[in-house]
Design an enzyme around this catalytic site. Structure first.
Site, PDB file in Angstrom:
ATOM      1  N   LYS A   1      -9.777   7.873   2.747  1.00 40.94           N
ATOM      2  CA  LYS A   1     -10.054   6.634   2.103  1.00 40.94           C
ATOM      3  C   LYS A   1     -11.758   6.444   2.449  1.00 40.94           C
ATOM      4  O   LYS A   1     -12.107   5.867   1.886  1.00 40.94           O
ATOM      5  CB  LYS A   1      -9.358   5.638   2.946  1.00 40.94           C
ATOM      6  CG  LYS A   1      -8.101   5.409   2.618  1.00 40.94           C
ATOM      7  CD  LYS A   1      -7.164   4.669   3.121  1.00 40.94           C
ATOM      8  CE  LYS A   1      -5.831   4.213   2.430  1.00 40.94           C
ATOM      9  NZ  LYS A   1      -4.653   5.398   2.734  1.00 40.94           N
TER      10      LYS A   1
ATOM     11  N   PHE B   1       1.862  -3.394   3.900  1.00 42.49           N
ATOM     12  CA  PHE B   1       2.329  -4.838   4.292  1.00 42.49           C
ATOM     13  C   PHE B   1       3.572  -4.831   4.030  1.00 42.49           C
ATOM     14  O   PHE B   1       4.193  -4.360   3.243  1.00 42.49           O
ATOM     15  CB  PHE B   1       1.616  -5.589   3.243  1.00 42.49           C
ATOM     16  CG  PHE B   1       0.121  -6.218   3.923  1.00 42.49           C
ATOM     17  CD1 PHE B   1      -0.484  -5.427   4.619  1.00 42.49           C
ATOM     18  CD2 PHE B   1      -0.492  -7.345   3.387  1.00 42.49           C
ATOM     19  CE1 PHE B   1      -2.008  -6.012   5.106  1.00 42.49           C
ATOM     20  CE2 PHE B   1      -1.904  -7.627   3.633  1.00 42.49           C
ATOM     21  CZ  PHE B   1      -2.563  -6.952   4.485  1.00 42.49           C
TER      22      PHE B   1
ATOM     23  N   GLU C   1      -0.278   5.225  13.495  1.00 38.61           N
ATOM     24  CA  GLU C   1      -0.098   6.455  12.677  1.00 38.61           C
ATOM     25  C   GLU C   1      -0.192   7.483  13.724  1.00 38.61           C
ATOM     26  O   GLU C   1       0.599   8.459  13.718  1.00 38.61           O
ATOM     27  CB  GLU C   1      -1.196   6.656  11.633  1.00 38.61           C
ATOM     28  CG  GLU C   1      -0.514   7.787  10.580  1.00 38.61           C
ATOM     29  CD  GLU C   1      -1.355   7.838   9.387  1.00 38.61           C
ATOM     30  OE1 GLU C   1      -2.098   6.599   9.159  1.00 38.61           O
ATOM     31  OE2 GLU C   1      -0.897   8.530   8.332  1.00 38.61           O
TER      32      GLU C   1
ATOM     33  N   HIS D   1      -9.919   2.224   0.026  1.00 40.28           N
ATOM     34  CA  HIS D   1      -8.208   2.042   0.097  1.00 40.28           C
ATOM     35  C   HIS D   1      -7.977   1.553  -1.284  1.00 40.28           C
ATOM     36  O   HIS D   1      -8.250   0.357  -1.518  1.00 40.28           O
ATOM     37  CB  HIS D   1      -7.947   1.006   1.315  1.00 40.28           C
ATOM     38  CG  HIS D   1      -6.444   0.831   1.429  1.00 40.28           C
ATOM     39  ND1 HIS D   1      -5.562   1.533   0.610  1.00 40.28           N
ATOM     40  CD2 HIS D   1      -5.857   0.306   2.540  1.00 40.28           C
ATOM     41  CE1 HIS D   1      -4.388   1.071   1.051  1.00 40.28           C
ATOM     42  NE2 HIS D   1      -4.495   0.443   2.205  1.00 40.28           N
TER      43      HIS D   1
ATOM     44  N   CYS E   1       0.554  -1.215  -0.026  1.00 36.89           N
ATOM     45  CA  CYS E   1      -0.009  -0.165  -0.144  1.00 36.89           C
ATOM     46  C   CYS E   1       0.949   1.385  -0.091  1.00 36.89           C
ATOM     47  O   CYS E   1       0.335   2.493   0.190  1.00 36.89           O
ATOM     48  CB  CYS E   1      -0.789  -0.130   1.245  1.00 36.89           C
ATOM     49  SG  CYS E   1      -1.896  -1.653   1.266  1.00 36.89           S
TER      50      CYS E   1
ATOM     51  N   HIS F   1      -2.349   8.082   6.088  1.00 35.56           N
ATOM     52  CA  HIS F   1      -2.851   6.597   5.515  1.00 35.56           C
ATOM     53  C   HIS F   1      -4.043   6.165   6.036  1.00 35.56           C
ATOM     54  O   HIS F   1      -4.773   5.692   5.385  1.00 35.56           O
ATOM     55  CB  HIS F   1      -1.392   5.728   5.872  1.00 35.56           C
ATOM     56  CG  HIS F   1      -1.680   4.436   4.899  1.00 35.56           C
ATOM     57  ND1 HIS F   1      -1.528   4.311   3.476  1.00 35.56           N
ATOM     58  CD2 HIS F   1      -1.977   2.972   5.517  1.00 35.56           C
ATOM     59  CE1 HIS F   1      -2.021   3.073   3.251  1.00 35.56           C
ATOM     60  NE2 HIS F   1      -1.956   2.377   4.326  1.00 35.56           N
TER      61      HIS F   1
END
Lengths: 388, 404
Positions: free
Chosen positions: B323, B387, B302, B328, B158, B291
């Protein structure tokens, strides 16, 4: 001027076993590492492709319980990266975490987990889909596992391509070192054999023995009838020259230039005598493009380079291929010995008009090595390595 | 003196719509593109929604060579067409202009269709899978633009889209290229949907990043493409400059294959590097595009990272995750969110963090909880984490304030 980047470590997991010596011996002995791995699908006109260069039992090589459930792709990558780090004289448990980068090249990724995950999903529905298979099917899972294995916390990238993936990875490692300032970067590639992938290349007529005859890889040859697939992983350690020299590291070669396209390198003056070409030819249509490029590069005045092809021995292992070609080039530069060319016809081959085709290994006073690849659909690539 | 890299063309395609105009008005109004999934059967899933691109042009059956293009390529080429039209460089880009693309899945939709047919005992058409590998979409883009330079496809989960912009920025800044194309894209594919479903990462209600009651993410699809040029070159040809990329940071967690390091140390390092690289102070950042996936672990991590980097300023700087509007986009997220942030910056409107109701005790962030809030935004930070412990951050500023 950006600092010189050198290569100080190499690690290979191939069907010859773990380590660069086993790989190099197989090249010198012209010993194809192919075995019968079963037929995934009939290739052209009912012929079957049975051979592949399967990696050794990786669980016997990789003694690290953290990765016991990981995909083979990740296990190959972790094992090869460890070999490269140790070969560089670095401590796998003592890398400077934030000053070390990692670039991993993949083509099909962890395709067995990808296939198994989807088989369960498509066959039995979403409840049967395994989160463990999914997590490790992601293309950057090998990079994630390698970073965990060696506590690498600097920039980390996974780059994809087909036959040129390894050159892309080294290119990206050089860019990453120059962009972020990390002094060390581990770069490599990995590939797994998979029946669906083999079946697909068979359908496309790219798998030997698509045009009859024996099942093997015949680079740059009229007799070529496709490739034999392989798997494994291969990593190298790149370092800023000053840092490598300061710690007294053995330097295999200096990265002189790299391009992610088939673009002639600038230092043409050095070409010819004293150069070893580690070619990517794999017995498919990509060979024609590569041969034309090399002929244009070396076909004029000046001496002829030595040439060698690793794929007749190790197979076409996509994500790992260019890295294995690079290791052959590094070993040749370092040992002063070039492996047999593995090109049919020897002196009668059209290749011999611009290169020294030899059926045997030869001693050679090399100044440089060139790694080339012409991709199926990616851009191809050229890596020039110079003796330090 | 480092060379400066500016954006002269931008294209975007998300569940909010096709093109910049539709996406900006969606962001200003606080619309959401999340709806019931229509491209595959969601029977048996815990969740049935996602942010699909509804543009009929993308789904229209194609013929000839174009029929081999996966939906991923169609999304990418559509976003690229908008970017190229805006930059008006159709014939003017140097032939060796490199393409940097970020994706997680590549042509997975075709791969899944091929494999399903194979499992059913058929002999699927190879054409189904001719655009499967994840570098092929960038190759199609290069060919469509008539370029002959390098293609680099980054697949850092991502974070990929942000990495693509980061590479393009560094390539121009270092003098390796006069111009570069950066892109991020991914499709809504049942494969990933099932994967995130199996990880119990999809929100069974609505995605509400940074909220105390957040319970997961919503997947999206689409992409964004940027034409980036060296400032002098862009000025010389009279290009309209949209924004300037001034900082990039990247790091790895080395923690877990899917979970982020809860301390947020790796994410903080990427943000810090981007801010230092940009030569600004944390206090100069006027907006953080987080994010903010809406999963409990990501948002906690975060928030901790923002606190580490911004110190006392962390509770003041406006933060939002876009998002809940787009879903996403995985490998497309970094690119699409940079594009949204740039449009919001130039319009002087903070993008809202939809569905935000209840602050998480301890986060203490200035989450933008309503649409249409006006602000002077000169410099933005866009975060992307993925990831494999991949972290990336970009600092982008309005062009004109520092035009020397």
């Amino acid at each position: 001027m950006p600092p010189d980047i050198v290569i100080t470590g190499i690690g290979v997991i191939s069907q010859a076993g773990a380590g660069v010596d086993a790989f190099w011996d197989a090249l010198m002995e012209k010993r194809p590492l192919f075995s019968d791995i079963g037929s995934p699908a009939p290739v052209c006109r009912g012929r079957h492709s049975r051979l592949g260069a399967a990696a050794p039992d990786i669980d016997a090589v990789l003694d690290d319980r953290r990765f016991r459930r990981a995909a083979n792709l990740s296990k190959f990558a972790v094992a090869a990266a460890r070999l490269a780090i140790v070969d560089a004289g670095l401590d796998p448990a003592g890398l400077d975490p934030e000053e070390t980068g990692l670039v991993t090249g993949v083509t099909h990724g962890a395709i067995n987990f990808t296939r198994e995950f989807h088989e369960a999903l498509a066959g039995s529905g979403p409840a049967a889909a395994s989160p463990a298979l999914f997590s490790d099917s992601v293309l950057n899972a090998p990079a994630g596992n390698v970073s965990i294995a060696f506590n690498i916390r600097g920039p980390g990238h996974t780059v994809t391509g087909d036959l040129s993936t390894g050159i892309y990875a080294i290119n990206m490692a050089v860019k990453t070192m120059r962009g972020s300032g990390v002094k060390v970067c581990i770069a490599g590639g990995a590939e797994e054999l998979d029946p669906v992938v083999r079946g697909h290349y068979a359908r496309l007529g790219l798998l030997s023995p698509c045009k009859g005859k024996d099942e093997r890889i015949s680079p740059f040859s009229e007799a070529a009838n496709g490739f034999v697939p392989g798997e494994g992983a291969c990593f190298i350690v790149l370092e800023e020259r000053e840092a490598a020299e300061a710690r007294g590291a053995r330097v295999y070669a200096v990265v002189s230039s790299i391009s992610g396209t088939l673009k002639p390198p600038r230092q043409l003056g050095e070409m010819g005598d004293g150069v070893f070409v580690s070619a990517g030819a794999n017995g498919t249509y990509a060979d024609t493009k590569e041969a034309a490029f090399l002929k244009a590069l070396f076909g004029g005045a000046g001496g002829k380079p030595y040439i060698g092809c690793v794929k007749p021995v190790v197979g076409e292992s996509f994500g790992a291929s260019n890295m294995m070609q690079s290791v052959a080039a590094l070993k040749a530069l370092h040992s002063g010995c070039v492996p047999p060319s593995m090109i049919d016809g020897g002196g009668a081959s059209p290749v011999s008009s611009w290169a020294r085709v030899s059926a045997t290994a030869q001693a050679a006073a090399l100044k440089a090595a060139v790694v080339t690849t012409a991709g199926f659909n990616d851009g191809g690539g050229v890596l020039v390595l110079k003796k330090p | 003196m480092r060379r400066r890299a500016v954006i002269t063309g931008m294209g975007i395609l998300t569940a909010l719509g096709t093109g910049k105009e539709a996406n900006l008005s969606g962001v200003i109004e606080g619309s959401s593109g999340i709806a019931l999934i229509t491209s595959f059967d969601t029977t048996g899933y815990r969740v049935r929604t996602g942010g699909e691109v509804k543009d009929p042009e993308i789904s229209r059956p194609a013929t000839g060579k174009l029929a081999r293009h996966d939906r991923a390529t169609r999304l990418l080429l559509a976003a690229a067409a908008e970017a190229m039209a805006e930059a008006s460089v159709a014939r003017g880009l140097p032939e060796e202009t490199p393409v940097f693309a970020g994706t997680t899945l590549g042509g997975m939709i075709g791969g899944v269709a091929y494999h399903r047919a194979l499992m059913a005992g058929g002999r699927p058409r190879p054409a189904l899978i001719m655009d499967y590998l994840s570098h092929l979409q960038a190759a199609h883009l290069r060919d469509r633009l008539g370029l002959k330079g390098e293609i680099s496809t980054v697949s850092n989960a991502c974070a990929s889209g942000a990495n693509a912009i980061g590479f393009a920025f560094k390539e121009i800044q270092s003098g390796c290229a006069e111009a570069a194309i950066a892109a991020g894209y991914d499709t809504m594919c049942e494969f990933t949907y099932a994967g995130f479903n199996s990880l119990q990462a999809l929100s069974p209600t609505v995605t509400r990043p940074f909220d105390r009651d957040r319970d997961g993410l919503a997947l999206g699809e689409g992409g964004a493409v940027f034409v980036m040029e060296e400032l002098g070159r862009a000025k010389a040809r009279g290009a309209r400059i949209i924004a300037e990329v001034i900082g990039y940071g990247e790091s790895t967690d080395a923690y877990h294959i899917t979970r982020p390091d809860p301390s947020g140390a790796g994410a903080a390092r990427a943000m810090q590097m981007a801010i230092v690289d940009a030569g600004v102070d944390p206090a100069d950042i006027d907006y953080i595009n987080a994010h903010g996936t809406g999963t409990p672990p990501n948002d906690s991590m975060e928030a901790a990272a923002i606190k580490t980097v911004f110190g006392p300023h962390a509770s003041r700087v406006p933060v939002s995750s876009t998002k809940p509007m787009t879903g996403h986009l995985l490998g497309g997220a970094g690119a699409v969110e940079a594009a949204i942030s740039i449009m919001a910056m130039n319009a002087g409107v903070l993008p809202p963090n939809l569905n935000y109701r209840t602050p998480e005790p301890g986060f203490n962030l200035n989450v933008i909880d309503r649409p249409g809030e006006r602000a002077v935004i000169k410099t933005i930070l866009s975060n992307s984490f993925g990831f494999g412990g991949a972290n990336a951050a970009l600092v982008i500023r309005r062009y004109g304030d520092h035009a020397s």
